[in-house]
Scaffold this active site. Structure first.
Site, PDB file in Angstrom:
ATOM      1  N   LYS A  82      10.973 -29.950  29.073  1.00  0.00           N
ATOM      2  CA  LYS A  82      11.471 -29.655  30.881  1.00  0.00           C
ATOM      3  C   LYS A  82      11.354 -30.521  31.297  1.00  0.00           C
ATOM      4  O   LYS A  82      12.355 -30.534  32.305  1.00  0.00           O
ATOM      5  CB  LYS A  82      10.124 -28.694  31.005  1.00  0.00           C
ATOM      6  CG  LYS A  82       9.614 -29.000  32.837  1.00  0.00           C
ATOM      7  CD  LYS A  82       8.501 -28.371  33.092  1.00  0.00           C
ATOM      8  CE  LYS A  82       8.601 -27.556  34.397  1.00  0.00           C
ATOM      9  NZ  LYS A  82       7.979 -28.805  34.915  1.00  0.00           N
ATOM     10  N   ASN A  83      10.897 -31.662  31.927  1.00  0.00           N
ATOM     11  CA  ASN A  83      11.112 -32.944  32.382  1.00  0.00           C
ATOM     12  C   ASN A  83      12.418 -33.152  32.019  1.00  0.00           C
ATOM     13  O   ASN A  83      12.680 -34.028  33.652  1.00  0.00           O
ATOM     14  CB  ASN A  83       9.751 -33.311  32.397  1.00  0.00           C
ATOM     15  CG  ASN A  83       8.827 -32.624  33.215  1.00  0.00           C
ATOM     16  OD1 ASN A  83       8.779 -32.125  33.850  1.00  0.00           O
ATOM     17  ND2 ASN A  83       8.160 -33.503  32.784  1.00  0.00           N
ATOM     18  N   CYS A 119       3.409 -27.122  42.536  1.00  0.00           N
ATOM     19  CA  CYS A 119       2.292 -26.650  42.097  1.00  0.00           C
ATOM     20  C   CYS A 119       1.037 -27.257  42.964  1.00  0.00           C
ATOM     21  O   CYS A 119       1.700 -27.886  44.219  1.00  0.00           O
ATOM     22  CB  CYS A 119       1.293 -27.538  40.715  1.00  0.00           C
ATOM     23  SG  CYS A 119       2.713 -26.698  39.364  1.00  0.00           S
ATOM     24  N   ARG A 150       3.296 -34.553  46.697  1.00  0.00           N
ATOM     25  CA  ARG A 150       4.414 -35.039  46.218  1.00  0.00           C
ATOM     26  C   ARG A 150       5.634 -36.002  47.590  1.00  0.00           C
ATOM     27  O   ARG A 150       6.583 -35.119  47.614  1.00  0.00           O
ATOM     28  CB  ARG A 150       5.011 -34.896  45.822  1.00  0.00           C
ATOM     29  CG  ARG A 150       4.085 -34.007  44.045  1.00  0.00           C
ATOM     30  CD  ARG A 150       4.560 -33.759  42.845  1.00  0.00           C
ATOM     31  NE  ARG A 150       3.946 -33.083  41.686  1.00  0.00           N
ATOM     32  CZ  ARG A 150       4.210 -32.644  40.836  1.00  0.00           C
ATOM     33  NH1 ARG A 150       5.504 -32.275  40.766  1.00  0.00           N
ATOM     34  NH2 ARG A 150       3.723 -32.654  40.177  1.00  0.00           N
ATOM     35  N   ASP A 206       0.458 -35.671  33.031  1.00  0.00           N
ATOM     36  CA  ASP A 206       0.836 -34.108  32.333  1.00  0.00           C
ATOM     37  C   ASP A 206      -0.655 -34.085  31.387  1.00  0.00           C
ATOM     38  O   ASP A 206      -0.730 -32.317  31.406  1.00  0.00           O
ATOM     39  CB  ASP A 206       1.746 -34.332  31.949  1.00  0.00           C
ATOM     40  CG  ASP A 206       2.586 -34.031  33.273  1.00  0.00           C
ATOM     41  OD1 ASP A 206       2.098 -33.901  34.902  1.00  0.00           O
ATOM     42  OD2 ASP A 206       3.814 -33.886  32.847  1.00  0.00           O
ATOM     43  N   ARG A 266       5.805 -21.883  33.842  1.00  0.00           N
ATOM     44  CA  ARG A 266       6.664 -22.545  34.010  1.00  0.00           C
ATOM     45  C   ARG A 266       7.183 -23.867  32.924  1.00  0.00           C
ATOM     46  O   ARG A 266       8.865 -24.560  33.525  1.00  0.00           O
ATOM     47  CB  ARG A 266       6.803 -23.162  35.386  1.00  0.00           C
ATOM     48  CG  ARG A 266       6.573 -22.897  36.799  1.00  0.00           C
ATOM     49  CD  ARG A 266       6.058 -23.377  37.765  1.00  0.00           C
ATOM     50  NE  ARG A 266       6.546 -24.241  37.987  1.00  0.00           N
ATOM     51  CZ  ARG A 266       6.234 -25.821  38.532  1.00  0.00           C
ATOM     52  NH1 ARG A 266       5.033 -25.742  38.579  1.00  0.00           N
ATOM     53  NH2 ARG A 266       6.673 -27.113  38.401  1.00  0.00           N
TER      54      ARG A 266
END
Length: 421
Positions: A22-23, A120, A125, A309, A402
Protein backbone atom coordinates in the site's frame (compact mmCIF):
# COMPACT_ATOMS: atom_id res chain seq x y z
CA UNK A 1 -17.60 -5.47 5.80
CA UNK A 2 -18.50 -3.93 9.15
CA UNK A 3 -17.29 -6.50 11.70
CA UNK A 4 -14.82 -9.38 11.94
CA UNK A 5 -15.59 -12.43 14.08
CA UNK A 6 -12.66 -14.52 15.33
CA UNK A 7 -12.66 -17.77 17.30
CA UNK A 8 -9.09 -17.76 18.55
CA UNK A 9 -6.67 -19.77 20.60
CA UNK A 10 -5.49 -22.17 17.90
CA UNK A 11 -1.91 -22.32 16.63
CA UNK A 12 -1.50 -21.15 13.03
CA UNK A 13 -0.61 -23.50 10.19
CA UNK A 14 -0.42 -22.79 6.47
CA UNK A 15 0.84 -20.37 3.86
CA UNK A 16 -0.32 -17.10 2.39
CA UNK A 17 0.90 -14.82 -0.39
CA UNK A 18 1.73 -11.27 0.69
CA UNK A 19 -0.13 -8.58 -1.26
CA UNK A 20 1.45 -5.60 -3.00
CA UNK A 21 2.55 -2.71 -0.82
CA UNK A 22 0.00 0.00 0.00
CA UNK A 23 2.63 2.54 1.03
CA UNK A 24 4.63 1.92 -2.15
CA UNK A 25 1.82 1.87 -4.69
CA UNK A 26 0.11 5.15 -3.73
CA UNK A 27 3.05 7.46 -4.63
CA UNK A 28 3.66 5.37 -7.75
CA UNK A 29 0.06 5.94 -8.82
CA UNK A 30 0.46 9.67 -8.16
CA UNK A 31 3.63 9.63 -10.28
CA UNK A 32 1.72 8.34 -13.31
CA UNK A 33 0.29 11.87 -13.62
CA UNK A 34 3.73 12.99 -14.76
CA UNK A 35 3.87 10.54 -17.67
CA UNK A 36 2.62 11.05 -21.18
CA UNK A 37 1.34 7.57 -21.90
CA UNK A 38 0.04 4.41 -20.27
CA UNK A 39 1.52 2.80 -17.19
CA UNK A 40 0.64 -0.72 -16.08
CA UNK A 41 1.04 -1.29 -12.34
CA UNK A 42 1.33 -4.98 -11.52
CA UNK A 43 0.75 -6.55 -8.09
CA UNK A 44 -1.43 -3.54 -7.32
CA UNK A 45 -3.38 -4.24 -4.12
CA UNK A 46 -7.15 -3.81 -4.18
CA UNK A 47 -7.51 -1.52 -1.18
CA UNK A 48 -9.81 1.33 -0.19
CA UNK A 49 -6.93 3.81 -0.44
CA UNK A 50 -5.99 2.55 -3.90
CA UNK A 51 -9.60 2.94 -5.05
CA UNK A 52 -9.59 6.48 -3.65
CA UNK A 53 -6.42 7.28 -5.59
CA UNK A 54 -7.92 5.73 -8.72
CA UNK A 55 -10.95 8.03 -8.31
CA UNK A 56 -8.71 11.06 -7.91
CA UNK A 57 -6.68 10.19 -11.00
CA UNK A 58 -9.86 9.77 -13.04
CA UNK A 59 -11.16 13.15 -11.82
CA UNK A 60 -7.94 14.69 -13.18
CA UNK A 61 -8.42 13.24 -16.66
CA UNK A 62 -6.66 9.88 -16.44
CA UNK A 63 -8.24 6.76 -17.88
CA UNK A 64 -7.94 3.74 -15.58
CA UNK A 65 -8.93 0.10 -15.83
CA UNK A 66 -8.20 -3.10 -13.87
CA UNK A 67 -6.97 -6.06 -15.92
CA UNK A 68 -5.89 -9.35 -14.34
CA UNK A 69 -4.71 -7.84 -11.07
CA UNK A 70 -2.99 -4.92 -12.79
CA UNK A 71 -4.10 -1.30 -12.85
CA UNK A 72 -3.63 0.50 -16.17
CA UNK A 73 -3.43 4.30 -16.10
CA UNK A 74 -3.42 6.41 -19.25
CA UNK A 75 -2.39 9.93 -18.24
CA UNK A 76 -2.20 11.35 -21.76
CA UNK A 77 -5.14 13.73 -21.20
CA UNK A 78 -4.40 14.57 -17.58
CA UNK A 79 -2.99 17.96 -18.52
CA UNK A 80 -6.16 18.88 -20.43
CA UNK A 81 -8.22 19.07 -17.25
CA UNK A 82 -7.33 22.14 -15.26
CA UNK A 83 -5.80 21.36 -11.90
CA UNK A 84 -8.41 23.60 -10.29
CA UNK A 85 -11.19 21.17 -11.23
CA UNK A 86 -13.00 19.67 -8.28
CA UNK A 87 -11.35 16.53 -7.00
CA UNK A 88 -13.82 14.32 -5.09
CA UNK A 89 -13.80 15.51 -1.48
CA UNK A 90 -14.52 12.07 -0.05
CA UNK A 91 -11.45 10.65 -1.80
CA UNK A 92 -9.12 13.50 -0.78
CA UNK A 93 -10.26 13.50 2.83
CA UNK A 94 -10.53 9.73 3.00
CA UNK A 95 -6.78 9.13 2.96
CA UNK A 96 -3.68 10.90 4.08
CA UNK A 97 -1.73 9.98 0.96
CA UNK A 98 -3.78 12.32 -1.23
CA UNK A 99 -1.27 15.03 -0.30
CA UNK A 100 1.33 13.43 -2.59
CA UNK A 101 -0.76 14.60 -5.53
CA UNK A 102 0.57 18.05 -4.71
CA UNK A 103 4.06 17.45 -6.11
CA UNK A 104 2.77 15.48 -9.10
CA UNK A 105 0.19 18.10 -10.11
CA UNK A 106 2.67 20.95 -9.73
CA UNK A 107 4.93 19.04 -12.09
CA UNK A 108 2.13 18.36 -14.58
CA UNK A 109 -0.08 21.48 -14.55
CA UNK A 110 1.81 23.99 -12.37
CA UNK A 111 -1.15 24.62 -10.07
CA UNK A 112 -3.49 22.69 -7.84
CA UNK A 113 -6.40 23.23 -5.52
CA UNK A 114 -6.76 20.50 -2.93
CA UNK A 115 -8.70 19.84 0.25
CA UNK A 116 -6.61 19.25 3.33
CA UNK A 117 -6.05 15.48 3.45
CA UNK A 118 -7.69 13.15 5.94
CA UNK A 119 -6.72 9.75 7.33
CA UNK A 120 -6.47 8.12 10.74
CA UNK A 121 -6.34 9.33 14.33
CA UNK A 122 -2.81 8.23 15.22
CA UNK A 123 -1.52 11.76 15.75
CA UNK A 124 -0.72 15.04 14.06
CA UNK A 125 0.75 14.84 10.58
CA UNK A 126 1.45 18.46 9.66
CA UNK A 127 2.22 19.22 6.03
CA UNK A 128 4.36 22.26 6.83
CA UNK A 129 7.49 20.33 5.84
CA UNK A 130 6.00 19.72 2.38
CA UNK A 131 5.09 23.37 1.90
CA UNK A 132 8.35 24.83 3.18
CA UNK A 133 10.39 22.54 0.92
CA UNK A 134 8.28 23.15 -2.19
CA UNK A 135 8.50 26.91 -1.69
CA UNK A 136 12.23 26.58 -2.34
CA UNK A 137 11.34 25.16 -5.76
CA UNK A 138 9.45 28.32 -6.76
CA UNK A 139 6.00 27.29 -5.52
CA UNK A 140 3.56 29.76 -3.96
CA UNK A 141 0.83 28.73 -1.52
CA UNK A 142 -2.41 30.38 -0.46
CA UNK A 143 -4.82 29.14 2.18
CA UNK A 144 -8.41 29.26 0.94
CA UNK A 145 -11.77 28.32 2.43
CA UNK A 146 -11.68 25.00 0.56
CA UNK A 147 -8.13 24.14 1.62
CA UNK A 148 -4.86 24.79 -0.20
CA UNK A 149 -4.10 26.57 -3.46
CA UNK A 150 -0.60 26.05 -4.89
CA UNK A 151 0.87 27.43 -8.09
CA UNK A 152 4.20 28.02 -9.82
CA UNK A 153 5.43 29.79 -12.94
CA UNK A 154 7.88 26.94 -13.33
CA UNK A 155 9.45 24.47 -10.92
CA UNK A 156 13.14 25.10 -10.30
CA UNK A 157 15.72 22.80 -8.82
CA UNK A 158 16.96 23.64 -5.35
CA UNK A 159 19.07 22.37 -2.48
CA UNK A 160 16.71 21.32 0.29
CA UNK A 161 17.50 19.95 3.74
CA UNK A 162 14.58 18.32 5.54
CA UNK A 163 14.67 18.85 9.33
CA UNK A 164 13.37 15.32 9.79
CA UNK A 165 13.11 12.39 7.36
CA UNK A 166 9.46 12.79 6.39
CA UNK A 167 8.33 10.11 3.94
CA UNK A 168 5.53 12.25 2.49
CA UNK A 169 7.69 15.34 2.08
CA UNK A 170 10.43 13.30 0.39
CA UNK A 171 7.88 11.82 -2.02
CA UNK A 172 6.40 15.23 -2.87
CA UNK A 173 9.85 16.67 -3.53
CA UNK A 174 10.76 13.77 -5.80
CA UNK A 175 7.53 14.16 -7.77
CA UNK A 176 8.07 17.90 -8.16
CA UNK A 177 11.78 17.62 -8.98
CA UNK A 178 11.78 15.05 -11.79
CA UNK A 179 10.48 17.58 -14.37
CA UNK A 180 11.78 20.76 -12.73
CA UNK A 181 14.37 22.93 -14.42
CA UNK A 182 17.84 22.17 -13.06
CA UNK A 183 19.03 19.92 -10.27
CA UNK A 184 17.37 19.28 -6.93
CA UNK A 185 19.35 17.94 -3.99
CA UNK A 186 17.28 16.50 -1.12
CA UNK A 187 19.26 16.12 2.10
CA UNK A 188 17.80 14.41 5.14
CA UNK A 189 15.56 12.37 2.84
CA UNK A 190 13.51 9.49 4.21
CA UNK A 191 15.13 6.11 3.54
CA UNK A 192 12.00 3.91 3.65
CA UNK A 193 11.80 1.20 0.98
CA UNK A 194 8.76 2.95 -0.49
CA UNK A 195 10.98 5.92 -1.40
CA UNK A 196 13.30 3.66 -3.36
CA UNK A 197 10.31 2.04 -5.07
CA UNK A 198 9.10 5.46 -6.20
CA UNK A 199 12.58 6.33 -7.46
CA UNK A 200 12.76 3.01 -9.31
CA UNK A 201 9.44 3.71 -11.04
CA UNK A 202 10.36 7.27 -11.98
CA UNK A 203 13.78 6.18 -13.26
CA UNK A 204 12.13 3.53 -15.42
CA UNK A 205 9.92 6.29 -16.83
CA UNK A 206 13.02 8.31 -17.76
CA UNK A 207 13.81 10.36 -14.65
CA UNK A 208 17.44 11.07 -13.70
CA UNK A 209 17.76 10.15 -10.01
CA UNK A 210 20.78 9.11 -7.96
CA UNK A 211 21.04 8.24 -4.28
CA UNK A 212 17.70 6.42 -3.96
CA UNK A 213 17.57 4.68 -0.61
CA UNK A 214 20.10 7.03 0.98
CA UNK A 215 19.61 10.22 2.98
CA UNK A 216 20.78 12.37 0.05
CA UNK A 217 18.90 12.12 -3.25
CA UNK A 218 19.91 14.05 -6.36
CA UNK A 219 17.34 14.67 -9.10
CA UNK A 220 18.24 16.22 -12.45
CA UNK A 221 15.10 17.48 -14.16
CA UNK A 222 14.01 16.04 -17.50
CA UNK A 223 11.41 17.23 -19.99
CA UNK A 224 9.47 14.04 -20.59
CA UNK A 225 8.50 10.87 -18.74
CA UNK A 226 7.05 7.84 -20.49
CA UNK A 227 4.50 5.32 -19.25
CA UNK A 228 5.97 1.93 -18.28
CA UNK A 229 5.04 -1.45 -16.82
CA UNK A 230 6.03 -1.80 -13.18
CA UNK A 231 5.65 -4.42 -10.46
CA UNK A 232 4.87 -3.30 -6.90
CA UNK A 233 6.88 -5.14 -4.20
CA UNK A 234 5.23 -7.05 -1.37
CA UNK A 235 3.87 -5.19 1.63
CA UNK A 236 6.33 -5.33 4.52
CA UNK A 237 3.70 -4.27 7.08
CA UNK A 238 1.19 -6.90 5.95
CA UNK A 239 3.95 -9.51 6.12
CA UNK A 240 4.80 -8.21 9.60
CA UNK A 241 1.14 -8.47 10.60
CA UNK A 242 0.96 -12.16 9.76
CA UNK A 243 4.35 -12.72 11.39
CA UNK A 244 2.85 -11.20 14.56
CA UNK A 245 -0.24 -13.41 14.26
CA UNK A 246 2.03 -16.47 14.33
CA UNK A 247 4.07 -15.03 17.20
CA UNK A 248 0.91 -14.34 19.25
CA UNK A 249 -0.94 -17.59 18.54
CA UNK A 250 2.03 -19.90 17.88
CA UNK A 251 2.43 -22.31 14.97
CA UNK A 252 4.22 -22.52 11.63
CA UNK A 253 3.48 -20.33 8.61
CA UNK A 254 5.01 -19.52 5.23
CA UNK A 255 4.66 -15.92 4.13
CA UNK A 256 5.10 -16.18 0.38
CA UNK A 257 6.81 -13.27 -1.41
CA UNK A 258 7.41 -11.42 1.85
CA UNK A 259 9.90 -8.55 1.25
CA UNK A 260 12.43 -9.93 3.72
CA UNK A 261 15.19 -7.41 3.00
CA UNK A 262 12.80 -4.60 3.98
CA UNK A 263 11.90 -6.25 7.30
CA UNK A 264 15.26 -6.56 9.02
CA UNK A 265 14.49 -4.57 12.18
CA UNK A 266 11.21 -6.44 12.67
CA UNK A 267 12.81 -9.82 12.06
CA UNK A 268 15.69 -9.02 14.41
CA UNK A 269 13.16 -8.23 17.15
CA UNK A 270 11.12 -11.36 16.44
CA UNK A 271 14.21 -13.59 16.51
CA UNK A 272 15.44 -11.94 19.70
CA UNK A 273 12.09 -12.80 21.28
CA UNK A 274 12.44 -16.46 20.29
CA UNK A 275 10.67 -16.81 16.94
CA UNK A 276 12.37 -18.89 14.25
CA UNK A 277 12.44 -16.87 11.01
CA UNK A 278 14.03 -18.52 8.00
CA UNK A 279 14.46 -17.20 4.47
CA UNK A 280 13.36 -19.64 1.77
CA UNK A 281 13.12 -19.35 -2.02
CA UNK A 282 9.37 -18.82 -1.58
CA UNK A 283 9.48 -16.24 1.18
CA UNK A 284 9.61 -16.18 4.99
CA UNK A 285 9.07 -19.34 7.05
CA UNK A 286 8.11 -18.66 10.68
CA UNK A 287 7.95 -21.13 13.57
CA UNK A 288 6.82 -20.32 17.11
CA UNK A 289 6.33 -23.18 19.55
CA UNK A 290 7.62 -21.84 22.87
CA UNK A 291 6.73 -18.86 25.03
CA UNK A 292 8.33 -15.71 23.61
CA UNK A 293 10.64 -13.55 25.72
CA UNK A 294 9.96 -9.82 25.89
CA UNK A 295 12.81 -7.41 25.14
CA UNK A 296 13.40 -4.79 27.83
CA UNK A 297 12.60 -1.92 25.47
CA UNK A 298 11.21 -1.37 21.98
CA UNK A 299 11.62 2.03 20.30
CA UNK A 300 10.04 3.09 17.00
CA UNK A 301 12.33 4.95 14.61
CA UNK A 302 12.51 6.05 10.97
CA UNK A 303 13.70 3.33 8.59
CA UNK A 304 15.88 1.30 8.96
CA UNK A 305 14.75 1.39 12.61
CA UNK A 306 11.72 -0.40 14.01
CA UNK A 307 8.65 0.89 12.10
CA UNK A 308 5.86 2.75 13.85
CA UNK A 309 3.34 0.83 11.73
CA UNK A 310 4.40 -2.37 13.54
CA UNK A 311 4.22 -0.95 17.05
CA UNK A 312 0.58 -1.76 17.84
CA UNK A 313 1.00 -5.27 16.41
CA UNK A 314 3.99 -5.98 18.62
CA UNK A 315 2.07 -4.51 21.55
CA UNK A 316 -0.37 -7.40 21.07
CA UNK A 317 2.47 -9.93 20.86
CA UNK A 318 4.21 -8.52 23.94
CA UNK A 319 0.97 -8.83 25.91
CA UNK A 320 1.51 -12.60 25.73
CA UNK A 321 5.30 -12.74 26.05
CA UNK A 322 7.32 -13.68 29.13
CA UNK A 323 8.54 -10.64 31.06
CA UNK A 324 7.96 -6.91 30.67
CA UNK A 325 8.77 -4.41 27.94
CA UNK A 326 8.69 -0.62 27.66
CA UNK A 327 7.52 0.65 24.27
CA UNK A 328 8.58 4.15 23.26
CA UNK A 329 6.69 5.64 20.31
CA UNK A 330 8.84 8.40 18.79
CA UNK A 331 7.01 8.96 15.49
CA UNK A 332 3.38 9.68 16.45
CA UNK A 333 2.05 10.98 19.73
CA UNK A 334 -1.31 9.20 19.68
CA UNK A 335 -0.74 5.60 18.67
CA UNK A 336 -1.87 3.56 21.67
CA UNK A 337 -5.57 3.29 20.84
CA UNK A 338 -5.55 -0.49 21.30
CA UNK A 339 -4.47 -0.31 24.95
CA UNK A 340 -8.01 -0.16 26.48
CA UNK A 341 -9.19 -3.06 24.28
CA UNK A 342 -6.18 -5.20 25.16
CA UNK A 343 -6.76 -4.47 28.83
CA UNK A 344 -10.35 -5.64 28.41
CA UNK A 345 -8.89 -8.86 27.01
CA UNK A 346 -6.75 -9.31 30.12
CA UNK A 347 -3.49 -7.65 29.09
CA UNK A 348 -1.43 -5.86 31.74
CA UNK A 349 -0.49 -2.53 30.20
CA UNK A 350 0.33 0.76 31.92
CA UNK A 351 0.40 3.87 29.77
CA UNK A 352 2.67 6.42 31.42
CA UNK A 353 2.19 9.18 28.81
CA UNK A 354 1.28 9.68 25.15
CA UNK A 355 4.49 8.05 23.94
CA UNK A 356 5.25 5.28 26.48
CA UNK A 357 3.55 2.09 27.62
CA UNK A 358 4.83 -0.66 29.89
CA UNK A 359 3.61 -4.20 29.15
CA UNK A 360 3.84 -7.20 31.43
CA UNK A 361 3.05 -10.43 29.64
CA UNK A 362 0.09 -12.59 30.70
CA UNK A 363 -0.63 -16.26 30.13
CA UNK A 364 -3.61 -15.73 27.84
CA UNK A 365 -6.07 -13.19 26.46
CA UNK A 366 -9.86 -13.52 26.45
CA UNK A 367 -12.09 -12.62 23.52
CA UNK A 368 -14.13 -9.39 23.71
CA UNK A 369 -15.94 -7.00 21.40
CA UNK A 370 -13.64 -4.16 20.33
CA UNK A 371 -13.67 -1.30 17.85
CA UNK A 372 -10.86 -0.42 15.45
CA UNK A 373 -10.02 3.28 15.40
CA UNK A 374 -7.23 3.23 12.83
CA UNK A 375 -5.62 0.92 10.30
CA UNK A 376 -2.74 -0.85 12.08
CA UNK A 377 -4.45 -0.78 15.47
CA UNK A 378 -7.43 -2.53 13.90
CA UNK A 379 -5.15 -5.23 12.47
CA UNK A 380 -3.54 -5.59 15.91
CA UNK A 381 -6.95 -6.27 17.46
CA UNK A 382 -7.59 -8.97 14.86
CA UNK A 383 -4.23 -10.54 15.72
CA UNK A 384 -5.17 -10.38 19.41
CA UNK A 385 -8.42 -12.14 18.58
CA UNK A 386 -6.55 -14.89 16.74
CA UNK A 387 -4.51 -15.58 19.88
CA UNK A 388 -7.27 -15.09 22.47
CA UNK A 389 -9.51 -17.74 24.02
CA UNK A 390 -13.13 -17.56 22.93
CA UNK A 391 -14.73 -15.18 20.46
CA UNK A 392 -13.48 -11.72 19.56
CA UNK A 393 -15.49 -9.27 17.47
CA UNK A 394 -13.70 -6.34 15.86
CA UNK A 395 -15.91 -3.52 14.58
CA UNK A 396 -14.85 -0.58 12.40
CA UNK A 397 -13.41 -2.75 9.65
CA UNK A 398 -13.37 0.08 7.12
CA UNK A 399 -10.12 1.18 8.77
CA UNK A 400 -8.56 -2.25 8.22
CA UNK A 401 -9.70 -2.36 4.59
CA UNK A 402 -7.54 0.69 3.90
CA UNK A 403 -4.42 -1.49 4.11
CA UNK A 404 -5.42 -5.15 3.78
CA UNK A 405 -6.99 -6.64 0.68
CA UNK A 406 -8.77 -9.35 2.67
CA UNK A 407 -7.39 -9.98 6.15
CA UNK A 408 -10.06 -12.61 6.85
CA UNK A 409 -9.17 -14.64 3.74
CA UNK A 410 -5.46 -14.42 4.45
CA UNK A 411 -5.74 -15.48 8.09
CA UNK A 412 -8.11 -18.33 7.17
CA UNK A 413 -5.36 -19.64 4.91
CA UNK A 414 -3.18 -19.68 8.02
CA UNK A 415 -5.76 -21.68 9.97
CA UNK A 416 -7.53 -18.90 11.87
CA UNK A 417 -11.27 -19.34 12.37
CA UNK A 418 -12.34 -15.94 11.15
CA UNK A 419 -15.04 -14.34 9.01
CA UNK A 420 -16.34 -10.86 8.24
CA UNK A 421 -19.86 -9.54 7.84
Amino acid sequence: MESIYIHGGIALQGQVRIQGSKNAVLPVLAATLLTEGTSIIGNCPRLTDVFYMQTLLESLGCQTVWEEGKLKINAKKAGEIHALSEMPEEAVKGMRSSIILLGALLGRTHEVRIEYPGGCVIGKRPIDLHLAALKKMNVEFEEKSFGLYAYTEGLCGAEITLPLPSVGATENLLLAAVKAKGTTIIRGAAREPEIKTLCDFLSLCGADITGAGSSTIIVRGVEHLAGVEFEVPGDRIVAGTYLCACMAAGGEVLLKEAPILQMQSVLETAIKMGASCQTTPEGLYVQVHDKLQAPRKLVTEPYPGFPTDMQSLFLTVLSLAEGSCLIEETIFENRFHTVPCLRDMGAKIVQTDARHVLIEGVEELQGVRAAAQELRGGAALVVAGAAAKGETIVDGCHFIERGYENICRDLRELGVRIYGV
